[in-house]
Each structure stands twice: as C-alpha cells, then as structure tokens.
Design a protein around this motif. Sequence first.
Motif, mmCIF file in Angstrom:
data_model
loop_
_atom_site.group_PDB
_atom_site.id
_atom_site.type_symbol
_atom_site.label_atom_id
_atom_site.label_comp_id
_atom_site.label_asym_id
_atom_site.label_seq_id
_atom_site.Cartn_x
_atom_site.Cartn_y
_atom_site.Cartn_z
ATOM 1 N N HIS A 1 0.833 -1.188 0.000
ATOM 2 C CA HIS A 1 0.000 0.000 0.000
ATOM 3 C C HIS A 1 0.872 1.244 0.000
ATOM 4 O O HIS A 1 1.812 1.344 0.779
ATOM 5 C CB HIS A 1 -0.919 -0.003 1.217
ATOM 6 C CG HIS A 1 -1.810 -1.204 1.198
ATOM 7 N ND1 HIS A 1 -2.957 -1.246 0.471
ATOM 8 C CD2 HIS A 1 -1.674 -2.422 1.772
ATOM 9 C CE1 HIS A 1 -3.513 -2.430 0.608
ATOM 10 N NE2 HIS A 1 -2.763 -3.158 1.382
ATOM 11 N N SER B 1 -7.034 -1.235 9.923
ATOM 12 C CA SER B 1 -5.858 -0.488 10.380
ATOM 13 C C SER B 1 -5.067 -1.315 11.377
ATOM 14 O O SER B 1 -5.594 -2.229 12.015
ATOM 15 C CB SER B 1 -6.287 0.825 11.030
ATOM 16 O OG SER B 1 -6.917 0.579 12.280
ATOM 17 N N GLY C 1 -9.334 -6.684 3.307
ATOM 18 C CA GLY C 1 -10.141 -5.486 3.456
ATOM 19 C C GLY C 1 -9.369 -4.412 4.191
ATOM 20 O O GLY C 1 -8.200 -4.564 4.517
ATOM 21 N N SER C 2 -10.022 -3.330 4.475
ATOM 22 C CA SER C 2 -9.373 -2.192 5.114
ATOM 23 C C SER C 2 -9.409 -2.337 6.631
ATOM 24 O O SER C 2 -10.440 -2.097 7.269
ATOM 25 C CB SER C 2 -10.065 -0.893 4.685
ATOM 26 O OG SER C 2 -9.417 0.201 5.274
ATOM 27 N N THR D 1 0.315 6.922 3.011
ATOM 28 C CA THR D 1 -0.751 7.906 3.100
ATOM 29 C C THR D 1 -0.423 8.894 4.205
ATOM 30 O O THR D 1 0.534 8.710 4.955
ATOM 31 C CB THR D 1 -2.097 7.224 3.423
ATOM 32 O OG1 THR D 1 -1.998 6.627 4.720
ATOM 33 C CG2 THR D 1 -2.466 6.182 2.393
ATOM 34 N N ASP E 1 -3.014 2.791 8.092
ATOM 35 C CA ASP E 1 -4.434 2.614 7.777
ATOM 36 C C ASP E 1 -4.734 1.184 7.365
ATOM 37 O O ASP E 1 -5.830 0.686 7.586
ATOM 38 C CB ASP E 1 -4.852 3.531 6.623
ATOM 39 C CG ASP E 1 -4.923 4.979 7.047
ATOM 40 O OD1 ASP E 1 -5.070 5.253 8.250
ATOM 41 O OD2 ASP E 1 -4.824 5.841 6.158
ATOM 42 N N GLN E 2 -3.772 0.505 6.751
ATOM 43 C CA GLN E 2 -3.949 -0.862 6.283
ATOM 44 C C GLN E 2 -2.897 -1.755 6.925
ATOM 45 O O GLN E 2 -1.717 -1.641 6.618
ATOM 46 C CB GLN E 2 -3.832 -0.948 4.757
ATOM 47 C CG GLN E 2 -3.950 -2.346 4.198
ATOM 48 C CD GLN E 2 -5.296 -2.997 4.499
ATOM 49 O OE1 GLN E 2 -6.336 -2.400 4.299
ATOM 50 N NE2 GLN E 2 -5.272 -4.211 4.993
#
Length: 160
Positions: free
Chosen positions: A10, A67, A64-65, A13, A55-56
């Motif tokens: 990922h 955290s 899925g997402s 962010t 976040d992931q």
Amino acid sequence: MENAEGFLRHPKTATTMIDQARKLALIHHIKQRQLSNQGEILLEPDLYFDGYDEDQCGICANGGSISTARFAARLRAIRQRSDVAGMFIRFYNYDDALESEDAWIGSDTVYVVTSDSLESVRDAFSDLGPSDVWEEANLAAFPDVSNIPVGFRLIAVWRD
C-alpha cells in the motif's frame, strides 16, 4: 500495488506512521533469533506492532481495510480472555521493510495458545477476514510455544 511475491503493498498515506528506528530494531531482533532458531519465529504482538501504525495492516493486506490500530486492539482484547495463554505474530519476511520506508516486517499468521474451540477462535476473528483457521498438531517447528499448558493448543489464524 504488488511486491515481487504478489502480496499487496500500500502506498504511503497521510496517516501512515512507521518508526524507522523501531523497525530496524525489530529486524535486528529477528536476525539474532534467526541465528539460533531452528523453527518458526513468533513475536509478541506488542513487539511486532511497536512503531507500526498504518491505515492498512500488512497482516490483513488482502482482507479489506483494517488499520494496525484496530487489528492490534482486537489482538489485545482476545489476549485478555481467560481461555488464552499466549498470542504470537509469525515473522514471515523483512526484505520489503529493508527496501522501503513505507513497508513493515511481513507476517501472515497470528497464533493463539488457547483452551477454546477452533470454531470460537474462528468466530473471534471472523470480521477481520481470515483465510483459514486451524490447529497446529505438530509443535516441533514452534520453539517459542513449547510450554503449552495442559488443555491448551496452538491455533493459527492465517490471512492470504
């Protein structure tokens, strides 16, 4: 984005936080364990998540997402149960972590030492999307859990 092994990576962010010093300290710890360990390297969740806040969660990359904060909180809650004698994060790989500031030490499995049923452990993790849950019958590859209390067993919660 996928890495060389096909695992999802990922991009960084605004809420990604990986403490590089703690990551390198954990890699050093793992390397020391690799020198003397003849089996799977299992890490305490507090050690594994120290310095890792995204976040992931990488353990759940394809689930899925989720955290790291949410995943670590769930592990702490499960670990507090009276039917749980221990919990570990399986070390998988640190190559991506060495190559990128945006990557953490790889893992794909949580191990729970419990007297509870396999189905109950599956239910405890169900909303986090495990790919499979099973009991490890042969503990020879798990030197970190050689002293399992009578009536307890080692259950793996794996994410693909």
